[in-house]
Each structure stands twice: as C-alpha cells, then as structure tokens.
Design a protein around this motif. Sequence first.
Motif, PDB file in Angstrom:
ATOM      1  N   GLN A  76      -1.979   1.187  -1.117  1.00 41.89           N
ATOM      2  CA  GLN A  76      -3.221   1.819  -0.667  1.00 41.89           C
ATOM      3  C   GLN A  76      -4.078   2.234  -1.867  1.00 41.89           C
ATOM      4  O   GLN A  76      -3.579   2.354  -2.983  1.00 41.89           O
ATOM      5  CB  GLN A  76      -2.910   3.060   0.184  1.00 41.89           C
ATOM      6  CG  GLN A  76      -2.229   2.719   1.495  1.00 41.89           C
ATOM      7  CD  GLN A  76      -1.835   3.958   2.286  1.00 41.89           C
ATOM      8  OE1 GLN A  76      -2.033   5.093   1.846  1.00 41.89           O
ATOM      9  NE2 GLN A  76      -1.268   3.743   3.453  1.00 41.89           N
ATOM     10  N   SER A 149     -11.257  -0.757   9.867  1.00 39.74           N
ATOM     11  CA  SER A 149      -9.924  -1.378   9.924  1.00 39.74           C
ATOM     12  C   SER A 149      -9.156  -1.158   8.614  1.00 39.74           C
ATOM     13  O   SER A 149      -7.929  -1.188   8.598  1.00 39.74           O
ATOM     14  CB  SER A 149     -10.045  -2.868  10.226  1.00 39.74           C
ATOM     15  OG  SER A 149     -10.799  -3.485   9.207  1.00 39.74           O
ATOM     16  N   LYS A 152      -6.924   4.077   6.258  1.00 39.61           N
ATOM     17  CA  LYS A 152      -5.525   4.415   6.558  1.00 39.61           C
ATOM     18  C   LYS A 152      -5.323   5.901   6.853  1.00 39.61           C
ATOM     19  O   LYS A 152      -4.598   6.257   7.772  1.00 39.61           O
ATOM     20  CB  LYS A 152      -4.622   4.032   5.371  1.00 39.61           C
ATOM     21  CG  LYS A 152      -4.629   2.576   4.986  1.00 39.61           C
ATOM     22  CD  LYS A 152      -4.342   1.637   6.142  1.00 39.61           C
ATOM     23  CE  LYS A 152      -2.906   1.691   6.616  1.00 39.61           C
ATOM     24  NZ  LYS A 152      -2.687   0.737   7.739  1.00 39.61           N
ATOM     25  N   VAL A 177      -1.548   5.412  18.530  1.00 33.14           N
ATOM     26  CA  VAL A 177      -0.470   4.570  17.994  1.00 33.14           C
ATOM     27  C   VAL A 177      -0.474   4.577  16.456  1.00 33.14           C
ATOM     28  O   VAL A 177      -1.491   4.869  15.829  1.00 33.14           O
ATOM     29  CB  VAL A 177      -0.609   3.117  18.509  1.00 33.14           C
ATOM     30  CG1 VAL A 177      -0.371   3.065  20.001  1.00 33.14           C
ATOM     31  CG2 VAL A 177      -1.973   2.534  18.152  1.00 33.14           C
ATOM     32  N   ASP A 178       0.656   4.206  15.860  1.00 27.07           N
ATOM     33  CA  ASP A 178       0.822   4.278  14.405  1.00 27.07           C
ATOM     34  C   ASP A 178      -0.125   3.366  13.622  1.00 27.07           C
ATOM     35  O   ASP A 178      -0.368   3.584  12.442  1.00 27.07           O
ATOM     36  CB  ASP A 178       2.271   3.928  14.023  1.00 27.07           C
ATOM     37  CG  ASP A 178       3.200   5.091  14.311  1.00 27.07           C
ATOM     38  OD1 ASP A 178       2.701   6.137  14.783  1.00 27.07           O
ATOM     39  OD2 ASP A 178       4.412   4.952  14.075  1.00 27.07           O
ATOM     40  N   SER A 179      -0.637   2.330  14.270  1.00 25.14           N
ATOM     41  CA  SER A 179      -1.528   1.401  13.548  1.00 25.14           C
ATOM     42  C   SER A 179      -2.931   1.996  13.358  1.00 25.14           C
ATOM     43  O   SER A 179      -3.719   1.484  12.555  1.00 25.14           O
ATOM     44  CB  SER A 179      -1.632   0.075  14.309  1.00 25.14           C
ATOM     45  OG  SER A 179      -2.065   0.324  15.624  1.00 25.14           O
ATOM     46  N   ASP A 180      -3.234   3.057  14.061  1.00 26.30           N
ATOM     47  CA  ASP A 180      -4.548   3.709  13.896  1.00 26.30           C
ATOM     48  C   ASP A 180      -4.543   4.613  12.658  1.00 26.30           C
ATOM     49  O   ASP A 180      -3.481   5.025  12.194  1.00 26.30           O
ATOM     50  CB  ASP A 180      -4.875   4.554  15.140  1.00 26.30           C
ATOM     51  CG  ASP A 180      -5.319   3.685  16.310  1.00 26.30           C
ATOM     52  OD1 ASP A 180      -5.779   2.555  16.061  1.00 26.30           O
ATOM     53  OD2 ASP A 180      -5.192   4.139  17.452  1.00 26.30           O
ATOM     54  N   GLU A 182      -4.544   7.706  10.140  1.00 25.51           N
ATOM     55  CA  GLU A 182      -3.878   9.008  10.251  1.00 25.51           C
ATOM     56  C   GLU A 182      -4.856  10.098   9.809  1.00 25.51           C
ATOM     57  O   GLU A 182      -5.501   9.969   8.762  1.00 25.51           O
ATOM     58  CB  GLU A 182      -2.661   8.979   9.317  1.00 25.51           C
ATOM     59  CG  GLU A 182      -1.641  10.032   9.607  1.00 25.51           C
ATOM     60  CD  GLU A 182      -0.421   9.887   8.686  1.00 25.51           C
ATOM     61  OE1 GLU A 182      -0.374   8.920   7.886  1.00 25.51           O
ATOM     62  OE2 GLU A 182       0.443  10.754   8.768  1.00 25.51           O
ATOM     63  N   HIS A 211      -2.027  10.139  14.202  1.00 24.61           N
ATOM     64  CA  HIS A 211      -2.839   8.921  14.230  1.00 24.61           C
ATOM     65  C   HIS A 211      -3.840   9.057  15.366  1.00 24.61           C
ATOM     66  O   HIS A 211      -3.480   9.480  16.469  1.00 24.61           O
ATOM     67  CB  HIS A 211      -1.947   7.697  14.463  1.00 24.61           C
ATOM     68  CG  HIS A 211      -1.005   7.447  13.332  1.00 24.61           C
ATOM     69  ND1 HIS A 211      -1.336   6.676  12.257  1.00 24.61           N
ATOM     70  CD2 HIS A 211       0.253   7.915  13.105  1.00 24.61           C
ATOM     71  CE1 HIS A 211      -0.325   6.650  11.410  1.00 24.61           C
ATOM     72  NE2 HIS A 211       0.657   7.411  11.899  1.00 24.61           N
ATOM     73  N   ASN A 213      -7.214   7.241  17.526  1.00 20.62           N
ATOM     74  CA  ASN A 213      -7.916   6.001  17.879  1.00 20.62           C
ATOM     75  C   ASN A 213      -9.369   6.066  17.388  1.00 20.62           C
ATOM     76  O   ASN A 213     -10.120   6.950  17.806  1.00 20.62           O
ATOM     77  CB  ASN A 213      -7.869   5.839  19.404  1.00 20.62           C
ATOM     78  CG  ASN A 213      -8.451   4.507  19.863  1.00 20.62           C
ATOM     79  OD1 ASN A 213      -9.153   3.838  19.116  1.00 20.62           O
ATOM     80  ND2 ASN A 213      -8.140   4.142  21.095  1.00 20.62           N
ATOM     81  N   ASP A 263      -6.592   0.561   2.799  1.00 17.97           N
ATOM     82  CA  ASP A 263      -5.726  -0.573   2.455  1.00 17.97           C
ATOM     83  C   ASP A 263      -6.053  -1.038   1.040  1.00 17.97           C
ATOM     84  O   ASP A 263      -7.221  -1.029   0.637  1.00 17.97           O
ATOM     85  CB  ASP A 263      -5.988  -1.744   3.416  1.00 17.97           C
ATOM     86  CG  ASP A 263      -5.099  -1.659   4.649  1.00 17.97           C
ATOM     87  OD1 ASP A 263      -4.009  -1.082   4.545  1.00 17.97           O
ATOM     88  OD2 ASP A 263      -5.532  -2.159   5.706  1.00 17.97           O
TER      89      ASP A 263
END
Lengths: 294, 128
Positions: A76, A149, A152, A177-180, A182, A211, A213, A263
């Motif tokens: 990151q 996107s 992180k 969800v964890d992909s969103d 934090e 996390h 949305n 990212d």
Amino acid sequence: MLKKGFLFSLATILFLSILVVMSLTYLSRSKDFETDLNKLIAVNQIKFIEDSVSYEYYNKIIDLKPGIIRDSGVGQVRVTFADAGKLPSLENKSELARIYKENIEDEFSMLNNINITLKNFYPNFTILPYNSVFGKEGGNLTMYNFNYSALKKIEIELQVDRPLDNVDTITMPAGSVDSDPEIKVKIRDKGSSGQGKGANKGEMILDDEKHLNPLIKNSYKVTFETGGFIGIDFGNFNKNNGTYIVYVDDVNVNITSYQVRYDYVDQEVKAVGGNISINKLGIYKNTELILASR
Amino acid sequence: MNKKGMIMSLDGIIALVLCGVVLMFVYSSIQGSFVDTKSIGLHGNAIDILSVLREDGSFERFDDAVIDGYLSSLPGQICANVTIYDGNQIVSNHLRPGCNGKTQTASARRSFLAEDKVYMAEAEVYYA
C-alpha cells in the motif's frame, strides 16, 4: 611607382576589410552574449516567481498540508498529514486563492513584463494517480475519491473541545464486506489539564474501525448536550461515491492524526495543487505545483 | 600637371574619407557592443533580498525594523531600496542608509498574501 601605389591601396583595403569583418563578428558575438544574459536573468526570474507562488499557495492558501507519501510495506501507499490543523478552518480560502490568482495574472504579470497563468488554483489538491481531491474550508474537511477502488483505508483522530460527559448521542454506521475501504475513527474529549499520563490526550468518546460500502451513505455523528456536533460521512455524498467528509458545527476540533492508504502503484505518487505557466523572452515554463511526492 | 595633381588629391581625400568611415564604423560597433554584465549580479541580489525577507516573515508582519536592519547588514558595496505596495499605494519604503544616488539598477518583485489581501514587495538594487 604605379605598382607600389597599387600594392599600398590593396594592403589598405585588405586591412580595412579585416577590421570591418572583425568588428562585425565582435558585435554579433556581443549581441548573442547579451541575449544569453537576458535569458539567464529571465530564467532566474521565472524560477523565483514559481517559487514565490508555490510558497504562498502552500503556506497561506491551502489549510491541509500533505506531509509524507511513502510505501506502507504491505502493498500500500500511505499519505500522512503531519499537520492537519483544526476544524472549523478559515472560511475565505477560496476567495483568497481567487484574488491572489487575479493579482498574479494581471497586475504582477504586467509590471514584470511576463505572462503568467495559474490553472486549477483552488484551496485543494489532488493525490495522483489516485485522483483523490482533498480540501479543508470552513467547517468541512473533504476528500473526493473519483477512483475509490484504489482506496484501502482512512484513519482519523480528532480531539473536541468538549468533555466526555457533555456527549448527548453517538451514531455509527453498519459495517460492510472486507473488500470495501476500511474507515477508522477516534474521537477524544478535550482532556484534563492535569499532570497524569495522557491527561491532555483526552478520554475516548468514539473508537471504531470497520469496512464501509463506498456506494451507500454511511455516517458517524456525535452530538453534544450543550449544542454542536461532529459528523463523519463516507460513501455516496455530494453525488460522488467514495466521498469522505468530516464536518463540525458549533464545536472546535483538533485533527490530531489523519492518514489515507491506497493500493500500491509502481509510479510516482504526488500531491498536485494546480498548474503554473510562465512565459518571458520566449522561455516558457509550464509546471505543476507539487506539494509532496513519493 | 595641375589636372593630374588635382585628381591625386581628390583620390587621396576620398581614400581618407573611406578610411574614416570604416574606422568610425568599427569604433561605433565596439562601443555598441557593450554588454551590461553587472545586471545579472544585481538581479540575483534583488531576488536574495526578497527571499530572505520572505523566509523570516518580515513582509507579512510589515516589520519595518527588521527590514531596515537587514538592508543595513548588506555588504557595503550594495545599495537597496525595498518598497511594499498595496495596489498603487506605497505601504512602506526602506532605503539602505547612505544610499541615494542610483546608477545602474536591477529589481525583483514578489506578490504576497497578508491580512487577507495581496501586497507586492519590490527590491531595487544598485552598486554604491
């Protein structure tokens, strides 16, 4: 006798011709030297103007200074704001940027016989290549993530000028969800003036990390019995997904810590605050006002 | 003989005039090729003065004493005049003590924000 005179005339003509050619060469070289010298002065002047504008912009127009941009070591990139300042901030930063830009482009350009143009000269800056726009003005700290996107994590720690027992209500959003991205929020009270360990740090009012949305509305809000509130929004706000806003009303807040993670990208990451174009004597410089870079 | 002498004299005069014209041209070329190399140094000094006074915040504070003190501390060969403008109005003017005869000058300007307004500082520098 005639032959001697002819030779003498020829020698004189040759001598005078050499003198003329030499003086013309000398004149031409001097003119070139003078042109180079004037260009050198113009280059120094351009550099000085660029430096002056960057200085005014960084120190007086933006109220949120990007500090360190570096790799976090876990794939990151972390942007840390060492001195995020306070909320509410000054209200008139946009107006200040406008009058400064107007002065530089008109009066200052004319007096210096130079052509200066400032583009996207506002009290906010963009972290590239993530396309995140940061700003702080009045009671709002904003961050628009047009490419959310890559976002992180956002961490913020605030200290409010109210005691813990003055808190009326606390609202928190539901996690996703964890992909969103934090979102980590810490809000402390004003703290005591005592000598004890962490006395000035303040008691914890809100400590949450989850996390969220970026496509829906998520809000934290702390209200106080004597009036005033602190709010933190993340998600679809102001018609943009992934928007992050911290706002206050009738309370004073010190932003003690603020950092954002993205990212990792294998290219330069920089905070850009606008663009300056300067043109003098055919020397043209067009450069971004870079406030920080990795 | 008289005619021949007259032609020779005329020839000589024309040659002298031509020589004179050529020499005048050469002289004026050399005179006109004078390059003002001092201006680059003076311009650098003007930029330095504005940079130093910017870094210590004297302009933003309109600190006359600090500006005067800094100008007085410049090397003896340098004369400087710093003026702060609010639009066309002069807010303050600082001339290094002992300097008044301007000869060859160079100047630099800087716009700065103070008290929610835009001001301009101008440093004019010349050799004492």
